[in-house]
Design a protein around this motif. Structure first.
Motif, short mmCIF file in Angstrom:
data_model
loop_
_atom_site.label_atom_id
_atom_site.label_comp_id
_atom_site.label_asym_id
_atom_site.label_seq_id
_atom_site.Cartn_x
_atom_site.Cartn_y
_atom_site.Cartn_z
N PRO A 146 0.48 -1.48 0.23
CA PRO A 146 0.06 -0.06 -0.16
C PRO A 146 0.78 1.20 -0.52
O PRO A 146 1.68 0.65 -0.01
CB PRO A 146 -0.63 0.14 1.48
N LEU A 147 0.37 2.69 -0.65
CA LEU A 147 1.15 3.94 -0.61
C LEU A 147 0.06 4.91 -0.56
O LEU A 147 0.65 5.67 0.42
CB LEU A 147 1.67 3.87 -1.95
N ALA A 148 -1.52 4.47 -1.17
CA ALA A 148 -1.48 5.63 -1.01
C ALA A 148 -2.95 5.32 -0.61
O ALA A 148 -3.82 4.79 -1.49
CB ALA A 148 -1.74 6.99 -1.50
N PHE A 149 -4.02 5.98 0.10
CA PHE A 149 -5.50 6.26 0.72
C PHE A 149 -6.36 7.26 -0.32
O PHE A 149 -5.96 7.89 -0.17
CB PHE A 149 -6.47 6.01 1.97
N LEU A 150 -7.00 6.48 -0.97
CA LEU A 150 -8.09 7.59 -2.03
C LEU A 150 -9.19 8.44 -2.14
O LEU A 150 -9.70 6.90 -2.02
CB LEU A 150 -7.19 7.68 -3.86
N GLN A 187 -4.69 22.76 -5.79
CA GLN A 187 -4.70 21.76 -4.37
C GLN A 187 -3.46 22.17 -3.58
O GLN A 187 -2.73 23.05 -3.71
CB GLN A 187 -2.84 20.48 -5.50
N SER A 188 -3.53 21.35 -1.94
CA SER A 188 -2.72 21.91 -1.05
C SER A 188 -2.65 20.22 -0.64
O SER A 188 -2.79 19.57 -0.35
CB SER A 188 -3.95 22.43 0.19
N ILE A 189 -1.46 20.39 -0.64
CA ILE A 189 -0.17 19.64 0.24
C ILE A 189 -0.48 19.89 2.33
O ILE A 189 0.10 20.81 2.62
CB ILE A 189 1.12 19.50 -0.32
N GLY A 190 -0.46 18.86 3.12
CA GLY A 190 -0.66 19.45 4.87
C GLY A 190 1.05 17.15 4.73
O GLY A 190 0.90 16.92 4.12
N ALA A 191 0.35 17.44 6.84
CA ALA A 191 0.59 16.64 6.59
C ALA A 191 -0.24 16.30 8.06
O ALA A 191 -0.72 17.47 8.41
CB ALA A 191 2.34 16.21 7.07
N ARG A 192 -0.40 14.66 8.29
CA ARG A 192 -1.13 14.44 9.67
C ARG A 192 -1.01 13.70 10.13
O ARG A 192 -0.22 12.25 9.58
CB ARG A 192 -2.48 14.99 9.79
N ALA A 193 -0.97 12.87 11.41
CA ALA A 193 -0.63 11.33 11.78
C ALA A 193 -2.44 10.17 11.28
O ALA A 193 -3.02 10.73 10.79
CB ALA A 193 -0.81 10.97 13.17
N ALA A 194 -1.36 9.38 11.37
CA ALA A 194 -2.37 7.77 10.97
C ALA A 194 -3.14 7.90 12.29
O ALA A 194 -2.92 8.12 12.72
CB ALA A 194 -1.85 6.88 9.76
N THR A 195 -4.66 7.65 11.52
CA THR A 195 -6.09 7.12 12.54
C THR A 195 -5.53 5.54 13.12
O THR A 195 -4.51 5.22 11.70
CB THR A 195 -6.44 7.70 12.30
N ALA A 196 -5.93 4.86 13.92
CA ALA A 196 -5.88 3.61 13.55
C ALA A 196 -6.72 3.06 12.75
O ALA A 196 -6.44 1.61 11.65
CB ALA A 196 -6.44 3.33 14.94
N LEU A 211 1.72 11.95 4.50
CA LEU A 211 1.43 13.08 4.23
C LEU A 211 -0.48 12.83 3.71
O LEU A 211 -0.84 11.81 2.98
CB LEU A 211 2.32 13.61 2.50
N SER A 212 -0.76 14.88 3.30
CA SER A 212 -2.14 14.90 3.10
C SER A 212 -2.35 15.69 1.55
O SER A 212 -1.69 16.22 1.52
CB SER A 212 -3.85 15.31 3.99
N MET A 213 -3.12 15.64 0.92
CA MET A 213 -3.42 16.23 0.08
C MET A 213 -5.23 16.64 -0.91
O MET A 213 -5.49 15.56 -0.87
CB MET A 213 -2.90 15.17 -1.89
N HIS A 230 -6.46 12.56 -0.42
CA HIS A 230 -5.56 11.29 -0.52
C HIS A 230 -4.65 11.54 0.33
O HIS A 230 -4.40 12.87 1.47
CB HIS A 230 -4.51 11.48 -1.91
N LEU A 231 -3.76 10.56 1.54
CA LEU A 231 -3.40 10.68 1.99
C LEU A 231 -2.40 9.48 1.71
O LEU A 231 -2.25 8.30 0.96
CB LEU A 231 -3.61 9.55 3.29
N TYR A 232 -0.85 9.64 1.81
CA TYR A 232 0.66 9.36 1.61
C TYR A 232 1.15 8.64 3.05
O TYR A 232 0.52 9.52 3.65
CB TYR A 232 1.05 9.77 -0.31
#
Length: 247
Positions: A146-150, A187-196, A211-213, A230-232
């Motif tokens: 897995p690489l990204a959740f779209l 487009q905007s790019i950010g970051a956050r912690a993964a939920t469970a 990484l969030s987009m 998207h989450l990477y």
């Protein structure tokens, strides 16, 4: 090494010897010379081949272990895990970018259907709040990992895609095949912690950095035709930008 990758060390260079080796190993992984699963010969053999000390070789390998490109497995040795995906910031499909880079993209559709547009989605797509929009949730994979959740939302008027469609190719290819000319995006790019739940999907520990987009794509008439969140995996993925000095 299991693959005959060629390395050269320049002892006259000011660049540290371990860093030269680390950079060449990383390049071999990125260019597909060392594929996921490839075993490296042990540090003593590699040091002897290159005329380096064992601590220098160990430091080079550890740098790539820290990046997540190599892993040390007890009883097995040091193994290539995967290459990091570097993606240019342009209006393109992740599927197409991965395919062009030889990353063997795959897709698992998690959810597909119509939902009432939440306020954020309605504003982005220019539809009434609560209007029915398509929602597509997918897990994008490379080499089976897995690489990204779209999560993508499409407005009324676009074709309804099937799971088979979405698992066989990229969303933008399908949109273009439906007669839409993609033109631009915000487009905007950010970051956050993964939920469970996100961590489970992406094979990361809970709380791992992601990484969030967010992107809204427009066709050549100015109509919004997609809103995406998207989450990477930050350990596997980077965005690349080219910056110009303003005159």
């Amino acid at each position: 090494m299991a693959v005959d990758a060629q390395f050269s060390i320049d002892r006259t260079s000011p660049v540290p010897l371990y860093f030269q080796l680390s950079q060449q190993l990383e390049a071999a992984i990125e260019q597909g010379e060392l594929l996921p699963g490839t075993l490296l010969v042990n540090e003593i053999d590699l040091a002897g081949r290159l005329g380096l000390s064992r601590p220098t070789v160990r430091q080079a390998i550890q740098a790539l272990v820290d990046k997540g490109l190599l892993v040390r497995r007890r009883g097995v040795g040091t193994q290539v895990v995967h290459s990091q995906v570097r993606r240019p910031l342009e209006l393109s499909s992740l599927y197409d970018d991965l395919a062009a880079a030889g990353q063997r993209p795959g897709t698992r559709v998690i959810d597909l259907g119509t939902v009432p547009a939440p306020p954020e989605v309605a504003a982005a797509l220019g539809v009434g709040e609560g209007s029915e929009v398509q929602r597509i949730e997918r897990l994008r994979l490379t080499h089976g990992d897995p690489l990204a959740f779209l999560r993508n939302y499409l407005p009324p008027g676009l074709p309804a895609f099937t799971r088979a469609d979405l698992e066989s190719t990229g969303l933008y290819r399908l949109i273009r095949a439906g007669g839409v000319t993609l033109h631009s995006a915000s487009q905007s790019i950010g970051a956050r912690a993964a939920t469970a739940d996100e961590a489970t999907l992406l094979s990361e520990p809970s709380g791992a950095p992601l990484l969030s987009m967010r992107r809204t794509a427009f066709d050549d008439t100015g109509r919004a035709v997609e809103y995406a969140t998207h989450l990477y995996r930050a350990s596997r993925y980077t965005f690349e930008l080219r910056l110009l000095m303003r005159s």
